[in-house]
Scaffold this motif. Structure first.
Motif, PDB file in Angstrom:
ATOM      1  N   PHE A  14       0.825  -1.207   0.000  1.00 56.16           N
ATOM      2  CA  PHE A  14       0.000   0.000   0.000  1.00 56.16           C
ATOM      3  C   PHE A  14       0.860   1.259   0.000  1.00 56.16           C
ATOM      4  O   PHE A  14       0.537   2.248  -0.648  1.00 56.16           O
ATOM      5  N   PHE A  15       1.977   1.219   0.725  1.00 56.62           N
ATOM      6  CA  PHE A  15       2.807   2.408   0.891  1.00 56.62           C
ATOM      7  C   PHE A  15       3.664   2.724  -0.338  1.00 56.62           C
ATOM      8  O   PHE A  15       4.346   3.738  -0.365  1.00 56.62           O
ATOM      9  N   ALA A  16       3.585   1.884  -1.375  1.00 54.12           N
ATOM     10  CA  ALA A  16       4.247   2.181  -2.647  1.00 54.12           C
ATOM     11  C   ALA A  16       3.410   3.151  -3.481  1.00 54.12           C
ATOM     12  O   ALA A  16       3.898   3.720  -4.449  1.00 54.12           O
ATOM     13  N   PRO A  44      -3.487   0.107   7.284  1.00 52.44           N
ATOM     14  CA  PRO A  44      -3.952  -0.433   6.002  1.00 52.44           C
ATOM     15  C   PRO A  44      -3.081  -1.566   5.469  1.00 52.44           C
ATOM     16  O   PRO A  44      -1.858  -1.568   5.646  1.00 52.44           O
ATOM     17  N   LYS A  45      -3.736  -2.530   4.836  1.00 49.48           N
ATOM     18  CA  LYS A  45      -3.067  -3.613   4.108  1.00 49.48           C
ATOM     19  C   LYS A  45      -3.789  -3.750   2.780  1.00 49.48           C
ATOM     20  O   LYS A  45      -5.013  -3.800   2.748  1.00 49.48           O
ATOM     21  N   GLU A  46      -3.026  -3.805   1.709  1.00 52.14           N
ATOM     22  CA  GLU A  46      -3.611  -3.883   0.369  1.00 52.14           C
ATOM     23  C   GLU A  46      -3.475  -5.298  -0.177  1.00 52.14           C
ATOM     24  O   GLU A  46      -2.450  -5.952   0.011  1.00 52.14           O
ATOM     25  N   GLU A  48      -4.705  -8.162  -3.557  1.00 55.20           N
ATOM     26  CA  GLU A  48      -5.188  -8.350  -4.922  1.00 55.20           C
ATOM     27  C   GLU A  48      -5.564  -9.815  -5.085  1.00 55.20           C
ATOM     28  O   GLU A  48      -4.857 -10.705  -4.617  1.00 55.20           O
ATOM     29  N   SER A  49      -6.705 -10.055  -5.736  1.00 50.01           N
ATOM     30  CA  SER A  49      -7.150 -11.419  -5.986  1.00 50.01           C
ATOM     31  C   SER A  49      -8.221 -11.408  -7.061  1.00 50.01           C
ATOM     32  O   SER A  49      -9.132 -10.583  -7.018  1.00 50.01           O
ATOM     33  N   ASP A  50      -8.126 -12.321  -7.992  1.00 49.40           N
ATOM     34  CA  ASP A  50      -9.181 -12.531  -8.984  1.00 49.40           C
ATOM     35  C   ASP A  50      -9.703 -11.230  -9.594  1.00 49.40           C
ATOM     36  O   ASP A  50     -10.894 -10.951  -9.572  1.00 49.40           O
ATOM     37  N   HIS A  51      -8.807 -10.408 -10.082  1.00 47.80           N
ATOM     38  CA  HIS A  51      -9.154  -9.152 -10.759  1.00 47.80           C
ATOM     39  C   HIS A  51      -9.744  -8.104  -9.820  1.00 47.80           C
ATOM     40  O   HIS A  51     -10.462  -7.203 -10.265  1.00 47.80           O
ATOM     41  N   ARG A  52      -9.511  -8.225  -8.532  1.00 52.62           N
ATOM     42  CA  ARG A  52      -9.968  -7.232  -7.550  1.00 52.62           C
ATOM     43  C   ARG A  52      -8.775  -6.734  -6.757  1.00 52.62           C
ATOM     44  O   ARG A  52      -7.836  -7.479  -6.502  1.00 52.62           O
ATOM     45  N   ILE A  53      -8.844  -5.466  -6.352  1.00 48.40           N
ATOM     46  CA  ILE A  53      -7.848  -4.882  -5.458  1.00 48.40           C
ATOM     47  C   ILE A  53      -8.623  -4.209  -4.339  1.00 48.40           C
ATOM     48  O   ILE A  53      -9.599  -3.502  -4.586  1.00 48.40           O
ATOM     49  N   THR A  68     -12.053  -1.169   1.696  1.00 44.41           N
ATOM     50  CA  THR A  68     -12.307  -0.293   0.564  1.00 44.41           C
ATOM     51  C   THR A  68     -11.859  -1.014  -0.696  1.00 44.41           C
ATOM     52  O   THR A  68     -10.671  -1.346  -0.823  1.00 44.41           O
ATOM     53  N   GLU A  69     -12.790  -1.287  -1.601  1.00 48.15           N
ATOM     54  CA  GLU A  69     -12.428  -1.907  -2.864  1.00 48.15           C
ATOM     55  C   GLU A  69     -12.054  -0.806  -3.847  1.00 48.15           C
ATOM     56  O   GLU A  69     -12.725   0.209  -3.947  1.00 48.15           O
ATOM     57  N   ILE A  70     -10.982  -1.022  -4.561  1.00 47.15           N
ATOM     58  CA  ILE A  70     -10.481  -0.034  -5.528  1.00 47.15           C
ATOM     59  C   ILE A  70     -11.028  -0.392  -6.893  1.00 47.15           C
ATOM     60  O   ILE A  70     -10.834  -1.504  -7.379  1.00 47.15           O
ATOM     61  N   VAL A  71     -11.749   0.553  -7.479  1.00 47.62           N
ATOM     62  CA  VAL A  71     -12.348   0.349  -8.793  1.00 47.62           C
ATOM     63  C   VAL A  71     -11.788   1.414  -9.720  1.00 47.62           C
ATOM     64  O   VAL A  71     -11.915   2.605  -9.455  1.00 47.62           O
ATOM     65  N   TYR A  72     -11.162   0.971 -10.782  1.00 47.82           N
ATOM     66  CA  TYR A  72     -10.633   1.897 -11.785  1.00 47.82           C
ATOM     67  C   TYR A  72     -11.695   2.049 -12.872  1.00 47.82           C
ATOM     68  O   TYR A  72     -12.118   1.078 -13.463  1.00 47.82           O
TER      69      TYR A  72
END
Length: 76
Positions: A14-16, A44-46, A48-53, A68-72
């Motif tokens: 996440f911190f990147a 926070p911990k980020e 990724e799995s199965d096309h979700r972040i 919080t799901e990240i949606v682009y």
């Protein structure tokens, strides 16, 4: 045959992310326990799995888990 089992999540750094993105994601939250938005998130911990972040953390007010799901959105 369709496989409905989601793959094992991979933890991301996440911190990147740029500081501005980190601030936005940590501030723009929804807590199901408090039933309030934008209380904030800590630890926070980020993942990724199965096309979700998504980002998991703790509500700043009550300490419950918030996600919080990240949606682009496509820019067309």
């Amino acid at each position: 045959m369709t496989n409905n089992i989601e793959e094992t999540p991979t933890q991301r750094d996440f911190f990147a992310r740029p500081d501005a993105e980190q601030s936005d994601f940590l501030a723009q939250t929804w807590c199901n326990n408090c039933m309030e938005m934008d209380l904030g998130m800590k630890n926070p911990k980020e993942f990724e799995s199965d096309h979700r972040i998504w980002i998991e953390g703790e509500c700043v007010k009550c300490g419950s888990q918030v996600i919080t799901e990240i949606v682009y959105e496509d820019e067309e």
